[in-house]
Design a protein around this motif. Structure first.
Motif, mmCIF file in Angstrom:
data_model
loop_
_atom_site.group_PDB
_atom_site.id
_atom_site.type_symbol
_atom_site.label_atom_id
_atom_site.label_comp_id
_atom_site.label_asym_id
_atom_site.label_seq_id
_atom_site.Cartn_x
_atom_site.Cartn_y
_atom_site.Cartn_z
ATOM 1 N N GLU A 134 38.091 40.645 28.497
ATOM 2 C CA GLU A 134 39.288 39.736 28.437
ATOM 3 C C GLU A 134 39.492 39.023 27.130
ATOM 4 N N GLU A 145 49.534 48.315 39.480
ATOM 5 C CA GLU A 145 48.638 47.257 38.975
ATOM 6 C C GLU A 145 47.537 46.742 39.759
ATOM 7 N N ASN A 187 43.926 45.504 28.623
ATOM 8 C CA ASN A 187 45.375 45.099 28.357
ATOM 9 C C ASN A 187 46.066 44.152 28.888
ATOM 10 N N ILE A 188 46.934 43.264 28.523
ATOM 11 C CA ILE A 188 47.372 42.211 29.306
ATOM 12 C C ILE A 188 48.227 42.684 30.453
ATOM 13 N N GLY A 189 47.836 41.844 31.612
ATOM 14 C CA GLY A 189 48.785 41.976 32.743
ATOM 15 C C GLY A 189 47.523 42.991 33.694
ATOM 16 N N GLU A 190 46.595 43.649 33.061
ATOM 17 C CA GLU A 190 45.610 44.437 33.912
ATOM 18 C C GLU A 190 44.784 43.508 34.511
#
Ligand code: SF4
Ligand code: SF4
Length: 276
Positions: free
Chosen positions: A35, A92, A136-139
């Motif tokens: 992250e 997601e 990745n952002i949002g995962e």
């Protein structure tokens, strides 16, 4: 020997230790703090390879689906929800366990894939290898990225910069380790977070030692705990403004401040004695 570097929370000096050990040992350093990977900033290398990591999520063929609800009953993550007229999929939230396909008696489920992150491989400025994963952002989960890095690593000996805390990414990162180093600051919060990591490593039966960062002879809260729990303190890094300034410039402590190189050499020597 695989050596993991952990901490109860971010910002306690984990990368200070892992980057200096990488410099001294010339071992491959794998940054699994997906992250917020930052070891490459200190190792200042080049990127020679970028590999995408994918996950699957279900797609429902409504011509075959009879809305029986079995997939929704099975899914622990509410990633697939049969509604009145169709099945809704939240890709997601899906953990790619494959269970919904198994319980679907109508063969209505097939799979889509999406990229969840990348693995970067390159050479450091002192010519060893550095790998790091980036989510990745949002995962929501990067466990797959960590497993993929290990699957594609042939080296038998490496250092692991683990995610902070005791989340499932930390478990995945540390489970291959022969020895773990817990980096901690001597404060009540630092000690409290460290205790959770100690419990995790004991549960996983991974031998470990402690490095106290910002060490001050008068501050012995962590030292007292380690003595009581019979945990070896394998090294200390003193409280010194120069260390913080060097770190904030993205420089490796053992390289930029040679007077502290011995601290990291001692840590490495003690860790390696466990491997013999
Ligand atoms: S288990 Fe299969 S048939 Fe039943 S609701 Fe889910 S997708 Fe449709
Ligand atoms: S693969 Fe597993 S997590 Fe994903 S929707 Fe199906 S049951 Fe849920």
């Amino acid at each position: 020997m695989k050596i993991a570097v952990l901490s109860g929370k971010g910002g306690t000096g984990k990368t200070t230790v892992s980057s200096s050990l990488a410099l001294i040992s010339k071992m491959l350093l794998i940054d699994t703090d997906i992250e917020e990977p930052n070891s490459h900033i200190f190792l200042k290398g080049n990127v020679e390879d970028i590999k995408s990591v994918y996950t699957r999520f279900p797609e429902v063929n409504m011509e075959k689906c009879n809305l029986c609800g079995e997939c929704g009953n099975f899914c622990k993550f509410n990633a697939i929800i049969p509604a009145k007229k169709r099945v809704i999929v939240f890709g997601e939230a899906c953990h790619d366990c494959g269970g919904c396909e198994i319980v679907c008696k109508n063969g209505a489920i097939s799979w889509e894939k999406r990229e969840i992150g990348k693995i970067y491989t390159g050479k450091t400025h002192f010519n060893s290898i550095n790998k790091y994963g980036e989510l990745n952002i949002g995962e929501m989960s990067g466990v797959k990225i960590i497993k993929e890095i290990y699957k594609n690593t042939e080296e038998k000996d490496f250092l692991i910069d683990c995610p902070p805390g005791t989340a499932c990414t930390t478990v995945s990162a540390v489970e291959v380790a022969d020895f773990a180093i817990i980096v901690v600051e001597p404060s009540p919060f630092g000690l409290s977070d460290m205790k959770l990591v100690v419990q995790l490593l004991r549960d996983m039966k991974i031998p470990f030692g402690v490095v106290i960062n910002k060490f001050d002879e008068d501050e012995n809260i962590v030292k007292k705990y380690c003595d009581d729990e019979k945990i070896e303190i394998i090294g200390t890094i003193p409280f010194d403004r120069k260390i913080a300034e060097t770190y904030s410039k993205g420089e490796i402590i053992a390289e930029a401040l040679p007077e502290y190189r011995e601290n990291f050499e001692t840590i490495l020597k003690r860790v390696k004695s466990y491997g013999n």
